[in-house]
Motif scaffolding. Structure first.
Motif, PDB file in Angstrom:
ATOM      1  N   SER A   1      43.412  42.382  -2.789  1.00  0.00           N
ATOM      2  CA  SER A   1      43.962  41.094  -3.249  1.00  0.00           C
ATOM      3  C   SER A   1      43.453  39.946  -2.385  1.00  0.00           C
ATOM      4  O   SER A   1      43.108  38.868  -2.896  1.00  0.00           O
ATOM      5  CB  SER A   1      45.487  41.141  -3.220  1.00  0.00           C
ATOM      6  N   LYS A   2      43.403  40.160  -1.080  1.00  0.00           N
ATOM      7  CA  LYS A   2      42.930  39.091  -0.186  1.00  0.00           C
ATOM      8  C   LYS A   2      41.451  38.790  -0.435  1.00  0.00           C
ATOM      9  O   LYS A   2      41.047  37.621  -0.450  1.00  0.00           O
ATOM     10  CB  LYS A   2      43.151  39.500   1.270  1.00  0.00           C
ATOM     11  N   ILE A   3      40.671  39.827  -0.622  1.00  0.00           N
ATOM     12  CA  ILE A   3      39.245  39.604  -0.859  1.00  0.00           C
ATOM     13  C   ILE A   3      39.024  38.954  -2.225  1.00  0.00           C
ATOM     14  O   ILE A   3      38.119  38.121  -2.392  1.00  0.00           O
ATOM     15  CB  ILE A   3      38.460  40.927  -0.744  1.00  0.00           C
ATOM     16  N   GLN A   4      39.864  39.280  -3.192  1.00  0.00           N
ATOM     17  CA  GLN A   4      39.753  38.636  -4.506  1.00  0.00           C
ATOM     18  C   GLN A   4      40.003  37.139  -4.389  1.00  0.00           C
ATOM     19  O   GLN A   4      39.315  36.333  -5.045  1.00  0.00           O
ATOM     20  CB  GLN A   4      40.744  39.278  -5.482  1.00  0.00           C
TER      21      GLN A   4
ATOM     22  N   PRO B   1      35.600  31.886   3.072  1.00  0.00           N
ATOM     23  CA  PRO B   1      34.164  31.972   2.791  1.00  0.00           C
ATOM     24  C   PRO B   1      33.872  32.934   1.635  1.00  0.00           C
ATOM     25  O   PRO B   1      34.754  33.682   1.223  1.00  0.00           O
ATOM     26  CB  PRO B   1      33.612  32.540   4.098  1.00  0.00           C
ATOM     27  N   ASN B   2      32.620  32.910   1.167  1.00  0.00           N
ATOM     28  CA  ASN B   2      32.195  33.877   0.167  1.00  0.00           C
ATOM     29  C   ASN B   2      32.120  35.255   0.833  1.00  0.00           C
ATOM     30  O   ASN B   2      31.348  35.448   1.771  1.00  0.00           O
ATOM     31  CB  ASN B   2      30.817  33.474  -0.376  1.00  0.00           C
ATOM     32  N   PRO B   3      32.922  36.229   0.378  1.00  0.00           N
ATOM     33  CA  PRO B   3      32.925  37.531   1.066  1.00  0.00           C
ATOM     34  C   PRO B   3      31.698  38.388   0.777  1.00  0.00           C
ATOM     35  O   PRO B   3      31.508  39.418   1.427  1.00  0.00           O
ATOM     36  CB  PRO B   3      34.190  38.201   0.513  1.00  0.00           C
ATOM     37  N   TYR B   4      30.883  37.960  -0.186  1.00  0.00           N
ATOM     38  CA  TYR B   4      29.678  38.726  -0.530  1.00  0.00           C
ATOM     39  C   TYR B   4      28.469  37.800  -0.602  1.00  0.00           C
ATOM     40  O   TYR B   4      27.889  37.590  -1.674  1.00  0.00           O
ATOM     41  CB  TYR B   4      29.866  39.453  -1.862  1.00  0.00           C
TER      42      TYR B   4
END
Length: 627
Positions: free
Chosen positions: A78-81, A89-92
């Motif tokens: 959920s946090k990464i979403q 920041p952009n996680p990917y």
């Protein structure tokens, strides 16, 4: 006078009603004043509001360590979403420029002294977080790993640069995440020990790929054997030993390729699927070609194709590749495995023996630095193996006669019914069991396994095989009924099979027909007649030596692993018992809706094409996302 003086002093004393003592007037006043002050303090404390209870602050990482794996996965997903949506920041991210290899970093800057910092040297590395230690709001330590090397990263708020504030750089980072670090080399100056640790002092840290799952702690590790095989990626993340095994395997294969390339061999590729399962005595896997509506066999050996290339004029060929045999799974057998086979025109079995000794002993020296290795069996036996050439050579029939105490039939009689009766009697005498079908070849092979292979700890050549055990080998030039073949054994296991190749098309036809007879008797591993190969021999196969070596087994011996599963990146595993209880993938946890992709179609009964419905596409994507 003395008595009068004592009476006067007693008369001047006053009773302390609290303690019951008699004290002087001044002492009594002192005590009363002290008690009054203490009483006022109590009243003041009672009237004051209660002090807030100071609780020990707990970091987010410590709180998350108490979660179950499923809870952690759902919260983290959920946090990464949210980061995917906010891009803050952009996680990917798409790219991070790495300029420093950690394998070079440690030796290059090892000479840095305690407290010394090379601020003019820029270091840019990528790696995975193994530990995170937070020391207040201004200092964070990480241990990261990349390419099998670990290094400490020290992050101080006063050193932070870039567009993202220090706290925001670190609040989203967790163990298992892959990060990019920009900083400089230096050595810490701890107060509690004289020498600091070589570290990267970070100016900026960027999240490159988050890990959505809890990774095992370094203290407990990841040791469940079955799960290590099923989740090899996690095994490699947590266990350096597994990583080293596969690096050694790669080093061995590179050496073997270089050995043959330097001797003018040509590496080739031959078909994996065949209309006939030939080239080895083994039970094949069957597959089906839909368009041609025909069954095919996954190859059990590339031998026949390689010899047909020799016929065509490629006089030195080799192939490294996978074979497939539909046989039992145990500590030394996997349904698919890797071998190397080579064929050399104008060579015979004796030349191949010399090449085998030279190749394998040189390989061992290259990989281990010497010729002696140690191998431990499943039962704890320890074998000290000397790989140095020359290797011991054992004659099969002579060794069996010595072990059984009886004279065996002559070579040209080994295929007869009389020999079959003789071998059954020997099996009974020596208390050796051979499961049906009890063909002469199978019974002899069983005796060899019991009485010869068990003596082969150091590399040993077993020679003098009967012709009926070797349908593709050339007859012995001096011993009728036998053939020019050897098998090399180490630690009681076969690693090499080789022979002078049969190049007589008349003889080859008879051998194949004998194999067909054994198949009729119930031997599923016996070979079938390959007419195309027989025809190729009619065009002329020069005198040729052929050789095959099992790569997996050799890796087992040189890395001291008794299970073949340890040396295969993804060994074959039985279906898990609870596989039906599938957990939700990350996309489903955060309720991501699939998008219809142009070109994803299905066919209906009248052969027209329609786009998949959203529900069908979602189901397909979910299914594909599951292991």
């Amino acid at each position: 006078m003395a008595e009068a003086s004592g009476a006067d002093q007693l008369a001047n004393l006053h009773l302390d009603e609290v303690t019951g003592e008699k004290v002087s007037k001044s002492e009594l006043k002192k005590r009363q004043k002290q008690r009054s002050q203490e009483e006022k303090k109590k009243e003041k404390a009672a009237a004051a509001p209660p002090k807030p209870r100071q609780e020990k602050t707990v970091s987010a990482e410590e709180e998350e360590s108490q979660l179950t794996p499923n809870q952690y996965f759902e919260i983290r997903s959920s946090k990464i979403q949210k980061l995917r949506q906010s891009k803050a920041p952009n996680p990917y991210p798409h790219k991070f420029k790495v300029t420093t290899d950690l394998r070079d970093f440690l030796p290059r800057y090892e000479s840095i002294k305690t407290g010394e910092h090379l601020k003019d040297v820029e270091v840019r590395v990528g790696g995975r977080i193994y530990t995170k230690r937070v020391s207040g709001s201004k200092l964070v330590f990480y241990d990261i790993r990349a390419e099998g090397v670990k290094v400490q990263v020290m992050c101080q708020s006063q050193e932070a640069s870039g567009d993202v504030p220090f706290e925001q750089q670190h609040e989203h980072l967790r163990r298992g995440d892959i990060i990019g670090i920009m900083g400089y080399p230096g050595r810490t100056a701890p107060r509690n020990r004289p020498e600091g640790e070589l570290s990267i002092f970070a100016r900026e840290i960027v999240l490159l790929t988050p890990c959505l799952h809890q990774i095992p702690s370094e203290h407990y590790g990841f040791k469940d054997q079955e799960q290590r095989y099923r989740q090899r990626y996690l095994d490699l993340i947590m266990n350096d030993n597994s990583r080293n095994v596969f690096l050694t395997r790669s080093k061995m294969i590179t050496y073997i390729r270089r050995y043959f390339d330097e001797r003018d061999f040509v590496e080739v590729e031959t078909p994996m699927m065949n209309a006939i399962a030939g080239g080895a005595t083994a039970k094949p896997f069957v597959t089906h070609h839909n368009d041609l509506d025909m069954n095919l066999f996954m190859r059990v050996a590339p031998e026949l194709y390689l010899k047909m290339l020799i016929v065509g004029g490629l006089e030195r060929v080799y192939e490294l590749g996978r074979l497939f045999r539909n046989e039992g799974i145990d500590l030394t057998h996997n349904p698919e495995f890797t071998t190397c086979e080579f064929y050399m025109a104008y060579a015979d079995v004796y030349d191949i023996m010399d090449i085998t000794e030279d190749l394998v002993s040189g390989l061992v020296k290259h990989v281990t630095g010497g010729y002696r290795t140690t191998f431990h069996t499943q039962t704890g036996e320890e074998y000290q193996v000397n790989w140095e050439k020359p290797w011991k050579r054992v004659d099969m029939m002579g060794a069996l006669e010595e072990a059984c105490g009886e004279k065996f039939p002559a070579g040209e009689e080994l295929h007869t019914a009389e020999t079959n009766d003789f071998l059954k009697r020997i099996l009974k005498k020596m208390n050796v069991d051979c499961t049906p079908p009890q063909t002469n070849a199978r019974m002899l092979d069983k005796l060899v396994g019991e009485f010869i292979e068990e003596t082969c700890v150091n590399p040993t050549f077993i020679t003098g095989h009967p012709q009926m055990m070797s349908p593709l080998a050339k007859y012995h030039r001096d011993r009728p009924g036998l053939c020019e073949r050897f098998e090399a054994f180490v630690c009681k296991k076969e690693i090499v099979n080789a022979y002078t190749e049969l190049n007589d098309p008349f003889d080859q036809r008879l051998r194949f027909e004998e194999q067909a007879r054994q198949k009729d008797q119930g031997d599923e591993e016996a070979q079938m007649i390959d007419e195309n190969f027989c025809t190729s021999l009619e065009y002329g196969l020069p005198p040729t030596g052929g050789w095959g070596m099992g790569i997996d087994r050799l890796v087992m011996f040189l890395t001291d692993n008794y299970s073949i599963k340890e040396v295969l990146t993804f060994p074959f595993m039985k279906e898990e018992a609870n596989q039906g209880k599938e957990k939700k993938p990350a996309a489903e946890v955060v309720d991501i809706k699939p998008q219809v992709e142009e070109g994803i179609r299905k066919s209906n009964s009248d052969a027209s094409s329609i786009l998949l419905t959203e529900h069908e596409l979602y189901s397909a994507q979910v299914a594909l996302s599951r292991p």
